[in-house]
Scaffold this motif. Structure first.
Motif, short mmCIF file in Angstrom:
data_model
loop_
_atom_site.label_atom_id
_atom_site.label_comp_id
_atom_site.label_asym_id
_atom_site.label_seq_id
_atom_site.Cartn_x
_atom_site.Cartn_y
_atom_site.Cartn_z
N ASN A 292 -22.56 -19.05 -27.17
CA ASN A 292 -22.29 -19.00 -28.61
C ASN A 292 -21.34 -17.85 -28.96
OD1 ASN A 292 -24.02 -16.86 -28.21
ND2 ASN A 292 -25.13 -17.16 -30.13
N GLN A 293 -20.90 -17.10 -27.93
CA GLN A 293 -19.94 -16.02 -28.19
C GLN A 293 -18.92 -15.96 -27.05
OE1 GLN A 293 -21.67 -12.50 -30.62
NE2 GLN A 293 -22.96 -12.68 -28.82
N ALA A 294 -18.07 -16.95 -26.96
CA ALA A 294 -16.99 -16.89 -25.98
C ALA A 294 -15.97 -15.86 -26.48
CB ALA A 294 -16.33 -18.25 -25.82
N MET A 295 -15.50 -15.03 -25.57
CA MET A 295 -14.65 -13.91 -26.00
C MET A 295 -13.18 -14.27 -25.77
SD MET A 295 -15.05 -9.86 -25.10
CE MET A 295 -16.61 -10.07 -24.35
N TYR A 296 -12.52 -14.67 -26.85
CA TYR A 296 -11.09 -14.97 -26.78
C TYR A 296 -10.33 -13.71 -27.12
CZ TYR A 296 -12.20 -19.95 -26.59
OH TYR A 296 -12.67 -21.17 -26.21
N GLN A 309 -3.82 -6.32 -29.44
CA GLN A 309 -4.85 -7.20 -28.92
C GLN A 309 -5.95 -7.40 -29.95
OE1 GLN A 309 -6.82 -6.09 -25.13
NE2 GLN A 309 -8.62 -6.97 -26.11
N TYR A 310 -6.35 -8.64 -30.14
CA TYR A 310 -7.46 -8.96 -31.03
C TYR A 310 -8.53 -9.66 -30.19
CZ TYR A 310 -3.58 -8.60 -34.31
OH TYR A 310 -2.48 -8.18 -35.00
N THR A 311 -9.78 -9.35 -30.46
CA THR A 311 -10.86 -10.05 -29.77
C THR A 311 -11.63 -10.88 -30.78
OG1 THR A 311 -11.03 -8.30 -28.14
CG2 THR A 311 -12.91 -9.76 -28.34
N VAL A 312 -11.81 -12.13 -30.45
CA VAL A 312 -12.49 -13.06 -31.35
C VAL A 312 -13.66 -13.67 -30.59
CG1 VAL A 312 -12.27 -15.22 -32.62
CG2 VAL A 312 -10.35 -13.63 -32.55
N LEU A 313 -14.83 -13.67 -31.22
CA LEU A 313 -15.98 -14.33 -30.60
C LEU A 313 -16.10 -15.73 -31.19
CD1 LEU A 313 -18.56 -11.41 -30.66
CD2 LEU A 313 -17.08 -12.15 -28.79
N ALA A 314 -16.04 -16.73 -30.35
CA ALA A 314 -16.10 -18.11 -30.84
C ALA A 314 -17.33 -18.79 -30.29
CB ALA A 314 -14.85 -18.87 -30.42
N ASN A 315 -17.97 -19.54 -31.15
CA ASN A 315 -19.17 -20.29 -30.76
C ASN A 315 -18.75 -21.59 -30.10
OD1 ASN A 315 -21.60 -21.56 -30.53
ND2 ASN A 315 -22.30 -21.05 -32.59
N VAL A 339 -3.32 -16.43 -25.69
CA VAL A 339 -4.77 -16.47 -25.85
C VAL A 339 -5.37 -16.41 -24.44
CG1 VAL A 339 -6.73 -17.84 -26.61
CG2 VAL A 339 -4.62 -17.84 -27.95
N PHE A 340 -6.27 -15.49 -24.26
CA PHE A 340 -6.86 -15.20 -22.96
C PHE A 340 -8.36 -15.43 -23.07
CE2 PHE A 340 -9.09 -12.28 -20.23
CZ PHE A 340 -8.34 -12.15 -19.09
N LEU A 341 -8.92 -16.18 -22.14
CA LEU A 341 -10.37 -16.39 -22.12
C LEU A 341 -10.86 -16.10 -20.71
CD1 LEU A 341 -13.02 -17.41 -23.46
CD2 LEU A 341 -12.37 -19.71 -22.72
N SER A 342 -11.93 -15.33 -20.61
CA SER A 342 -12.52 -15.09 -19.29
C SER A 342 -13.98 -15.51 -19.33
CB SER A 342 -12.38 -13.62 -18.90
OG SER A 342 -13.37 -12.85 -19.57
#
Ligand SMILES: [Zn+2]
Length: 475
Positions: A292-296, A309-315, A339-342
């Motif tokens: 529920n908190q993927a870190m984009y 750099q911006y960090t967005v938590l996406a559900n 956009v970077f996702l790990s």
């Protein structure tokens, strides 16, 4: 007189021709590619030094005469005079054309002998050069076999050779190099370009030497997906392919928490046609136990080369198979946003799978506070402006309410972002009945913390339409 003319020509050409055109690469320092880069372009090529020092790709200094310098970018090396990127990969890996063009060189030839390390070369050096027709030439060295011939036209992604260690390559690797102009054999003025752009903090030394700068030459579309282009996954042991999601493919990996070693990551980089405000949207399929908190992480590189750099938590467990906005940002034209996702998620995240699917960049044409257009017969969503506005954070009585009206039963998403474009709260309302409805925001973020004072953007989306309004939160 001749000199002045030549100088002007170079100057104008330099301005006009610095456009991304290589296909599909991630927006990362070259060391972080699928195959690691072990030596980067030396931006002080050929041997320009400053007080006996040369400056490496990362902007740090190292003693001249002491190459290779360790820790150039993320533990890799670069060395004085190196004009390309050395990408380590096994023998036999297909080498692909970086962009379409005509092969102008394809042969094994006598290279340096003995090699700089004093050893004899490993046979003749394989060289392929492709003329991309726009003043740029890509160059590939050290292969074991070549599959193209001079005069042949190639498209981006065509196999042109197989990796090896011909010439002075002690380890099998591809030496990949970009040149401006047909000056490949001119030792006085070899116009090397770093296709990854200049990652240092100061002015790119190549700009001062050559009158043009290293630029990010890779491009993609504004809709980026594994089955499309521009999306790149990086090595990791636990990628699991899912035959669902956008284009019928997506990937999932086990989530890890901050402090653990990340094993999986992916990048999406568009080439945007115009500067302006864009909604950055993601789409993921429904996956059992998605986080529920993927870190984009969103990177925006400005003209000077520095990166915000911006960090967005996406559900990833809320909206499935439809694009939804995770951030709205002012973005420059060109390939300057990534956009970077790990696999790393914050502590306290629910779910155990991070999902990688598709990302798109949509111009934010529905302006802030824009009223619905009543003459539009297709409109299925109407907005009732939120109130109170402004709202006082400390007052329990005045949580703001946002109204909307829909014509048919559908899913409604309410997204609240701060002015940096970071999403602070999201409400997903499945199967809302037709009619008028209100959503109350308790002025808290995902973590249940009261949000700080400031301006927030409340965006309501349903049935393919989306409207945004401003909300001012005061203490
Ligand atoms: Zn090299």
């Amino acid at each position: 007189m001749t000199y002045i003319l030549v100088f002007l020509m170079i100057g104008v050409y330099g301005l006009l021709a610095q456009q991304p055109f290589l296909e599909v690469r991630p927006y990362v320092p070259p060391a972080e590619e699928q195959y690691p880069v072990h030596a980067s372009v030396d931006h002080y090529y050929p041997t320009q030094t400053e007080n006996g020092m040369f400056i490496r790709l990362d902007g740090d200094s190292a003693q001249a005469g002491n190459p290779p310098a360790r820790g150039c970018v993320h533990g890799q090396t670069c060395y004085d005079g190196h004009s390309g990127h050395d990408i380590w990969m096994p023998k036999g890996v297909p080498i692909l054309a970086a962009a379409g063009g005509t092969v102008v060189w394809a042969e094994f030839g006598e290279g340096v002998s003995p090699c700089p390390d004093g050893n004899p070369p490993n046979g003749d050096l394989a060289v392929v050069i492709i003329d991309h027709g726009n003043g740029y030439y890509s160059t590939y060295l050290h292969m074991d076999s070549i599959t193209v011939t001079v005069g042949q036209h190639v498209n981006a992604g065509d196999t042109i050779a197989f990796n090896g260690n011909s010439g002075c390559a002690s380890v099998p690797h591809l030496h990949f190099e970009m040149r401006r102009g047909a000056y490949y054999f001119d030792q006085q003025k070899s116009w090397v370009v770093d296709p990854y752009g200049w990652w240092g903090t100061g002015t790119d030394p190549i700009r001062d030497m050559r009158n043009f700068t290293s630029v990010w030459l890779w491009k993609s579309s504004d809709l980026i997906d594994d089955g499309d282009n521009g999306f790149e996954r990086f090595y990791g042991p636990h990628w699991q392919r899912l035959q669902q999601g956008y284009n019928g493919d997506a990937w999932q990996v086990p989530a890890k928490t901050e402090g653990e070693q990340s094993e999986h990551m992916a990048m999406w980089v568009p080439e945007l046609p115009h500067q302006g405000q864009y909604h950055i949207q993601i789409s993921v399929p429904q996956v059992q136990d998605a986080v529920n908190q993927a870190m984009y992480k969103i990177y925006v590189k400005d003209r000077g080369g520095s990166t915000k750099q911006y960090t967005v938590l996406a559900n990833q467990d809320s909206i499935f198979n439809q694009f939804f906005t995770i951030a709205t940002l002012e973005l420059p034209a060109g390939a300057r946003c990534a956009v970077f996702l790990s696999d790393i998620v914050p502590a306290g995240t629910q779910g155990s799978k991070v999902v990688f699917d598709a990302v798109r960049f949509v111009p934010a044409t529905t302006g802030i506070n824009q009223k619905p257009q009543p003459e539009n017969p297709l409109r299925r969503l109407e907005i009732i402006p939120g109130k109170p506005n402004p709202v006082h954070l400390s007052s329990q009585q005045s949580y703001p309410e946002f109204g909307f009206k829909i014509q048919q039963s559908t899913t409604v998403t309410v997204l609240i972002s701060n002015v940096l474009g970071q999403v602070v709260q999201r409400y997903v309302l499945p199967n809302v009945d037709p009619g008028e409805h209100f959503v109350r925001w308790n002025l808290q973020d995902f973590g249940g913390r009261p949000v700080p004072e400031g301006i927030y953007i409340v965006s309501i989306a349903a049935a393919g339409e989306q409207y945004a309004q401003k909300l001012m939160v005061l203490r």
